[in-house]
Design an enzyme around this catalytic site. Structure first.
Site, PDB file in Angstrom:
ATOM      1  N   ILE A  51       0.822  -1.206   0.000  1.00 39.75           N
ATOM      2  CA  ILE A  51       0.000   0.000   0.000  1.00 39.75           C
ATOM      3  C   ILE A  51       0.860   1.262   0.000  1.00 39.75           C
ATOM      4  CG2 ILE A  51      -2.017  -1.102   1.019  1.00 39.75           C
ATOM      5  CD1 ILE A  51      -1.153   0.175   3.733  1.00 39.75           C
ATOM      6  N   HIS A  89       9.712 -11.041   4.112  1.00 33.21           N
ATOM      7  CA  HIS A  89       9.119 -10.623   2.841  1.00 33.21           C
ATOM      8  C   HIS A  89      10.184  -9.996   1.961  1.00 33.21           C
ATOM      9  CE1 HIS A  89       8.696  -7.192   5.610  1.00 33.21           C
ATOM     10  NE2 HIS A  89       8.683  -6.390   4.559  1.00 33.21           N
ATOM     11  N   LEU A  90      10.018 -10.202   0.664  1.00 30.66           N
ATOM     12  CA  LEU A  90      10.890  -9.602  -0.342  1.00 30.66           C
ATOM     13  C   LEU A  90      10.117  -8.506  -1.049  1.00 30.66           C
ATOM     14  CD1 LEU A  90      12.353 -12.812  -2.081  1.00 30.66           C
ATOM     15  CD2 LEU A  90      13.185 -11.655  -0.023  1.00 30.66           C
ATOM     16  N   GLY A 144      12.649  -5.834   6.071  1.00 31.88           N
ATOM     17  CA  GLY A 144      11.967  -6.557   7.125  1.00 31.88           C
ATOM     18  C   GLY A 144      11.810  -5.856   8.447  1.00 31.88           C
TER      19      GLY A 144
END
Length: 149
Positions: free
Chosen positions: A30, A93-94, A86
């Site tokens: 987002i 997460h990448l 992170g």
């Protein structure tokens, strides 16, 4: 305790999914640095990159590569970038995003004012590029779902 990403994957919080398989999902952030910026997230809650098993990291890397190629085609970008930070969410997460130069890869460039309609359009653009690449079976049936057909 479930992370915000686990809640997105479960459908408790809305997400704009462009990829889903048994191991991971990818959805638009987002707060994109560039249009088409997605997060590749394992379904399993793993706090950070260095805690992940090698086979999981290999899978996430392959998914990031495939998404990156689709981003390059969809936005005519010379590169696809991967960032592992992170700090925002304690769930591995990448960040995968179309990139034009290194200067534009700063989180200081993240935009929080992108409309839902613009995010939906970016998700559909990336989903179309993934379909064109023959990866349609990895695209969730609905934009807001982490489940495959």
């Amino acid at each position: 305790m479930s992370t915000v990403f686990t809640k997105i994957i479960a459908g408790d919080i809305p997400g704009r999914f462009v990829w889903a398989d048994d191991v991971c999902v990818a959805f638009l952030t987002i707060a994109p640095i560039t249009d088409g910026h997605v997060l590749v997230v394992p379904r399993q809650e793993i706090k950070q990159y260095t805690d992940a098993p090698d086979e999981l990291l290999s899978h996430l890397s392959v998914v990031a590569k495939r998404i990156g190629r689709a981003q390059q085609r969809a936005w005519d970008a010379p590169r696809a970038a991967v960032i592992v930070a992170g700090f925002e969410v304690p769930h591995l997460h990448l960040h995968v995003l179309p990139a034009w130069d290194e200067a534009s890869l700063s989180f200081a460039n993240a935009r929080s004012d992108v409309s839902g309609e613009a995010l939906d359009a970016a998700a559909e653009r990336l989903r179309a590029a993934l379909r064109d690449a023959g990866l349609g079976t990895t695209i969730p049936a609905e934009l807001g779902s982490a489940e495959l057909d």
